[in-house]
Design a protein around this motif. Structure first.
Motif, PDB file in Angstrom:
ATOM      1  N   ALA A 291      38.147  48.615  47.462  1.00 33.55           N
ATOM      2  CA  ALA A 291      36.765  49.273  46.773  1.00 33.55           C
ATOM      3  C   ALA A 291      37.221  49.547  45.168  1.00 33.55           C
ATOM      4  N   SER A 292      38.416  49.875  45.101  1.00 31.44           N
ATOM      5  CA  SER A 292      38.774  50.372  43.756  1.00 31.44           C
ATOM      6  C   SER A 292      38.775  48.954  42.985  1.00 31.44           C
ATOM      7  N   LYS A 293      39.378  48.094  43.469  1.00 28.54           N
ATOM      8  CA  LYS A 293      39.503  46.826  42.770  1.00 28.54           C
ATOM      9  C   LYS A 293      38.065  46.034  42.287  1.00 28.54           C
ATOM     10  N   LYS A 294      37.043  46.194  43.408  1.00 25.48           N
ATOM     11  CA  LYS A 294      35.835  45.880  43.038  1.00 25.48           C
ATOM     12  C   LYS A 294      35.160  46.509  41.951  1.00 25.48           C
ATOM     13  N   ARG A 295      35.480  48.120  41.881  1.00 28.16           N
ATOM     14  CA  ARG A 295      34.839  48.739  40.853  1.00 28.16           C
ATOM     15  C   ARG A 295      35.524  48.292  39.540  1.00 28.16           C
ATOM     16  N   GLU A 296      36.748  48.056  39.446  1.00 29.89           N
ATOM     17  CA  GLU A 296      37.531  47.650  38.346  1.00 29.89           C
ATOM     18  C   GLU A 296      36.946  46.249  37.751  1.00 29.89           C
ATOM     19  N   THR A 297      36.574  45.444  38.802  1.00 30.27           N
ATOM     20  CA  THR A 297      35.872  44.022  38.282  1.00 30.27           C
ATOM     21  C   THR A 297      34.630  44.377  37.790  1.00 30.27           C
ATOM     22  N   ILE A 298      33.772  45.070  38.282  1.00 37.54           N
ATOM     23  CA  ILE A 298      32.571  45.550  37.707  1.00 37.54           C
ATOM     24  C   ILE A 298      32.477  46.100  36.363  1.00 37.54           C
ATOM     25  N   GLU A 299      33.506  46.934  35.973  1.00 30.71           N
ATOM     26  CA  GLU A 299      33.797  47.477  34.722  1.00 30.71           C
ATOM     27  C   GLU A 299      34.066  46.575  33.671  1.00 30.71           C
ATOM     28  N   ILE A 300      34.868  45.529  34.185  1.00 29.76           N
ATOM     29  CA  ILE A 300      35.381  44.105  33.258  1.00 29.76           C
ATOM     30  C   ILE A 300      34.014  43.729  32.785  1.00 29.76           C
ATOM     31  N   TRP A 301      33.215  43.375  34.015  1.00 29.35           N
ATOM     32  CA  TRP A 301      31.872  42.723  33.461  1.00 29.35           C
ATOM     33  C   TRP A 301      30.961  43.343  32.825  1.00 29.35           C
ATOM     34  N   LYS A 302      30.938  44.717  32.792  1.00 29.61           N
ATOM     35  CA  LYS A 302      30.194  45.588  32.119  1.00 29.61           C
ATOM     36  C   LYS A 302      30.576  45.370  30.604  1.00 29.61           C
ATOM     37  N   ARG A 303      31.814  45.386  30.329  1.00 30.00           N
ATOM     38  CA  ARG A 303      32.506  45.330  28.793  1.00 30.00           C
ATOM     39  C   ARG A 303      32.115  43.850  28.208  1.00 30.00           C
ATOM     40  N   VAL A 304      32.245  42.781  29.275  1.00 32.38           N
ATOM     41  CA  VAL A 304      32.010  41.572  28.891  1.00 32.38           C
ATOM     42  C   VAL A 304      30.528  41.470  28.480  1.00 32.38           C
ATOM     43  N   ILE A 305      29.551  42.015  29.337  1.00 27.73           N
ATOM     44  CA  ILE A 305      28.226  41.975  28.869  1.00 27.73           C
ATOM     45  C   ILE A 305      28.034  42.683  27.583  1.00 27.73           C
TER      46      ILE A 305
ATOM     47  N   SER B 117      37.358  26.213  33.875  1.00 28.00           N
ATOM     48  CA  SER B 117      38.779  26.489  33.913  1.00 28.00           C
ATOM     49  C   SER B 117      39.216  27.859  33.800  1.00 28.00           C
ATOM     50  N   VAL B 118      38.469  28.644  33.087  1.00 22.71           N
ATOM     51  CA  VAL B 118      38.799  30.145  32.964  1.00 22.71           C
ATOM     52  C   VAL B 118      38.152  30.978  34.472  1.00 22.71           C
ATOM     53  N   ILE B 119      37.012  30.181  34.620  1.00 15.49           N
ATOM     54  CA  ILE B 119      36.474  30.786  35.838  1.00 15.49           C
ATOM     55  C   ILE B 119      37.396  30.578  37.218  1.00 15.49           C
ATOM     56  N   LEU B 120      38.053  29.451  37.229  1.00 11.13           N
ATOM     57  CA  LEU B 120      38.892  29.259  38.413  1.00 11.13           C
ATOM     58  C   LEU B 120      40.254  29.881  38.255  1.00 11.13           C
ATOM     59  N   ILE B 121      40.627  29.838  37.179  1.00 14.85           N
ATOM     60  CA  ILE B 121      41.994  30.935  37.064  1.00 14.85           C
ATOM     61  C   ILE B 121      41.733  32.135  37.187  1.00 14.85           C
ATOM     62  N   TYR B 122      40.653  32.721  36.841  1.00 15.19           N
ATOM     63  CA  TYR B 122      40.357  34.111  36.988  1.00 15.19           C
ATOM     64  C   TYR B 122      39.489  34.339  37.956  1.00 15.19           C
ATOM     65  N   PHE B 123      39.076  33.862  38.912  1.00 13.39           N
ATOM     66  CA  PHE B 123      38.226  33.915  39.756  1.00 13.39           C
ATOM     67  C   PHE B 123      38.079  35.058  40.696  1.00 13.39           C
ATOM     68  N   ASN B 124      39.408  35.324  41.213  1.00 13.83           N
ATOM     69  CA  ASN B 124      39.508  36.491  42.019  1.00 13.83           C
ATOM     70  C   ASN B 124      39.805  37.913  41.119  1.00 13.83           C
ATOM     71  N   LYS B 125      39.896  37.958  40.006  1.00 17.66           N
ATOM     72  CA  LYS B 125      39.822  39.142  39.132  1.00 17.66           C
ATOM     73  C   LYS B 125      38.338  39.270  38.577  1.00 17.66           C
ATOM     74  N   LEU B 126      37.586  37.977  38.389  1.00 14.60           N
ATOM     75  CA  LEU B 126      36.332  38.252  37.946  1.00 14.60           C
ATOM     76  C   LEU B 126      35.135  38.263  38.968  1.00 14.60           C
ATOM     77  N   ASN B 127      35.514  38.237  40.389  1.00 11.91           N
ATOM     78  CA  ASN B 127      34.502  38.327  41.444  1.00 11.91           C
ATOM     79  C   ASN B 127      34.549  39.517  42.151  1.00 11.91           C
ATOM     80  N   PRO B 128      33.461  40.179  41.933  1.00  9.97           N
ATOM     81  CA  PRO B 128      33.371  41.539  42.383  1.00  9.97           C
ATOM     82  C   PRO B 128      33.047  41.355  44.109  1.00  9.97           C
ATOM     83  N   PHE B 129      32.623  40.283  44.682  1.00  8.48           N
ATOM     84  CA  PHE B 129      32.296  40.309  46.179  1.00  8.48           C
ATOM     85  C   PHE B 129      33.360  39.889  47.005  1.00  8.48           C
TER      86      PHE B 129
END
Length: 273
Positions: free
Chosen positions: A75-89, A57-69
């Motif tokens: 390009a800036s939004k993709k970088r932002e998503t990658i930065e989010i995943w770095k912090r999550v990891i 359910s989390v993945i579905l709701i935030y799919f666009n925000k969490l999908n870097p592809f």
């Protein structure tokens, strides 16, 4: 039919309580006193696997925000998503290490109503105390969060290895103490849940398989039904919860935890005995 009713109730409890700071473990322990699937080995497996529905359910709701592809992102939004995943990891590493090391100890020594009722009460008071003194947030987006802050929130998540603490409570309150807004704290808690819960669930499934826990086709159907229902219930709750945190604090959840701990104490220390 009675098994299906049990599945609906247990899935409802899981879906509602998994992502809000009230402890899904505490609720399931209390509900399982009255509504439990049999045998116990299947009941334990059911409670573990249906968490996957909540994760989805989390993945579905935030799919666009969490999908870097995504091709729709700049390009800036993709970088932002990658930065989010770095912090999550970074944030998930402490719980991954400690969870692997102490998983068996937690199941054997801490997974009981007495530990849960205590942590429910203690963290209920902590939530009320911190909210009463919460200052204006400095961090208004996850991409503004430093790696150090992400790691510290991850360390706070480790407290939730003690049943009844609530993973969402530990991460949300930890994030708020470090200067995050309630919205950022809640969102980062949801994002941390994806690798944390997926890893924890996968670990327990592998252990169950290695123990040779058999399942009938009916039991497989019940697990699939529970997973779907948990997904639906969690989907509704997450959306409602995010609307709530934009306008309210978490004191109500702290008070609720205290009341639930008292209810559990009355039942397990007086009635059940």
């Amino acid at each position: 039919m009675f098994d299906i009713i049990k599945v609906v109730i247990l899935s409802l409890v899981e879906g509602i309580t998994e992502f809000i700071p009230v402890s899904s473990t505490g609720h399931l322990i209390l509900v399982n006193e009255f509504i439990k699937l049999k045998p116990e080995s299947f009941a334990n497996m059911f409670s573990i696997i249906i968490q996957l529905g909540a994760i989805l359910s989390v993945i579905l709701i935030y799919f666009n925000k969490l999908n870097p592809f995504s091709h729709k992102k700049s390009a800036s939004k993709k970088r932002e998503t990658i930065e989010i995943w770095k912090r999550v990891i970074i944030g998930v590493l402490p719980a991954a290490v400690l969870g692997l090391k102490f998983d068996d100890f937690i199941d054997e020594k801490l997974m009981n109503p007495y530990v849960v009722m205590t942590t429910l009460f203690v963290w209920g008071i902590v939530i009320i105390f911190i909210e009463a003194r919460h200052k204006k947030a400095k961090i208004k987006s996850i991409s503004d969060m430093s790696y150090k802050t992400a790691l510290l929130i991850g360390l706070a998540q480790c407290i939730a290895l003690v049943p009844g603490t609530s993973r969402s409570a530990a991460t949300i309150i930890g994030a708020m103490l470090l200067g995050c807004s309630r919205t950022v704290s809640a969102e980062f808690s949801f994002f941390l849940a994806i690798p944390t819960m997926f890893g924890a669930t996968s670990l327990k499934i592998v252990k169950a398989i290695l123990r040779g826990t058999p399942m009938s086709m009916w039991q497989v159907f019940l697990i699939l039904l529970g997973t779907v229902l948990s997904f639906i219930f969690a989907l509704i709750v997450i959306r409602k919860f995010m609307k709530y945190v934009k306008e309210h604090n978490f004191i109500a959840f702290g008070l609720y935890r205290v009341v639930l701990s008292v209810v559990m104490a009355i039942y397990f220390l007086i009635i059940a005995k």
